[in-house]
Design a protein around this motif. Structure first.
Motif, PDB file in Angstrom:
ATOM      1  N   ASP A  28       1.157  12.110  -1.607  1.00 55.87           N
ATOM      2  CA  ASP A  28       0.688  13.390  -1.096  1.00 55.87           C
ATOM      3  C   ASP A  28       0.765  14.430  -2.197  1.00 55.87           C
ATOM      4  N   SER A  57     -13.571   6.382   0.715  1.00 55.45           N
ATOM      5  CA  SER A  57     -12.960   5.065   0.542  1.00 55.45           C
ATOM      6  C   SER A  57     -13.319   4.545  -0.835  1.00 55.45           C
ATOM      7  N   SER A  85      -8.204   4.916  -1.138  1.00 50.15           N
ATOM      8  CA  SER A  85      -8.898   6.079  -0.570  1.00 50.15           C
ATOM      9  C   SER A  85      -8.328   7.370  -1.132  1.00 50.15           C
ATOM     10  N   THR A 121      -4.292   6.995  -1.478  1.00 50.90           N
ATOM     11  CA  THR A 121      -3.752   5.720  -1.014  1.00 50.90           C
ATOM     12  C   THR A 121      -4.106   4.669  -2.052  1.00 50.90           C
ATOM     13  N   TYR A 122      -3.095   3.905  -2.490  1.00 54.13           N
ATOM     14  CA  TYR A 122      -3.314   2.963  -3.587  1.00 54.13           C
ATOM     15  C   TYR A 122      -2.341   1.798  -3.486  1.00 54.13           C
ATOM     16  N   GLU A 123      -2.578   0.786  -4.311  1.00 52.81           N
ATOM     17  CA  GLU A 123      -1.649  -0.329  -4.438  1.00 52.81           C
ATOM     18  C   GLU A 123      -1.630  -0.788  -5.880  1.00 52.81           C
ATOM     19  N   VAL A 158       0.860  -1.180   0.000  1.00 46.06           N
ATOM     20  CA  VAL A 158       0.000   0.000   0.000  1.00 46.06           C
ATOM     21  C   VAL A 158       0.897   1.231   0.000  1.00 46.06           C
ATOM     22  N   ARG A 163      -4.357  13.358  -0.335  1.00 42.45           N
ATOM     23  CA  ARG A 163      -3.598  12.117  -0.151  1.00 42.45           C
ATOM     24  C   ARG A 163      -4.355  11.009  -0.868  1.00 42.45           C
ATOM     25  N   THR A 188       1.166   5.661  -0.509  1.00 45.57           N
ATOM     26  CA  THR A 188       0.437   6.928  -0.408  1.00 45.57           C
ATOM     27  C   THR A 188       1.166   7.977  -1.231  1.00 45.57           C
TER      28      THR A 188
END
Length: 142
Positions: A37, A109, A68, A53-55, A33, A51, A35
């Motif tokens: 910014d 989310s 998210s 958030t990913y994978e 995971v 921000r 992030t």
């Protein structure tokens, strides 16, 4: 002359076991995971942050799963996050359902996979609308 069915059965069983030995692409765990910014604008009233958030999606070319998106807009701005969607006629698709406006925060989310053809670098941007002008773009590569 009688041919035994045993060798044919062994070949079928071995093929089935070999096919099942490698996990399917969907069973392979995703990457770590990450992030990202984003920051755009100037200090004080026009300072926007986000921000993402990913994978990475393993086994898929040029794909990430958005986990998210969080945005805090500047006092006089509305800010949103979009990605460079090669399938959108405008070139960008929003990652949030609405902008964050006038100093408020927004958190959404996701479980959304975004993907692009090989060679098209996936990017996200934080853009802000200040009194009708879209300004303060910060673009980063995923």
């Amino acid at each position: 002359m009688r041919v035994s069915a045993l060798p044919a059965t062994l070949v079928l069983v071995a093929a089935a076991l070999a096919g099942g030995a490698a996990p399917a692409a969907a069973d392979i765990p995703a990457g770590p995971v990450l992030t990202l910014d984003l920051e755009a604008g100037t200090a004080a009233r026009h300072h926007n942050t986000a921000r993402v958030t990913y994978e990475r999606v393993d086994g898929a070319v040029n794909s990430v799963r958005i986990i998210s998106v969080e945005i805090v807009s500047g006092e006089n701005d509305c800010a949103w996050v979009a990605w460079n969607d090669p399938h959108n006629v405008n070139g960008w698709s929003n990652l949030t359902s609405e902008p964050s406006c006038n100093g408020t925060g927004l958190f959404e989310s996701h479980n959304e996979i975004i993907k692009a053809p090989a060679g098209h670098p996936l990017k996200v941007r934080l853009a802000a609308d200040h009194l009708g002008d879209v300004v303060h773009k910060d673009i980063e590569k995923l």
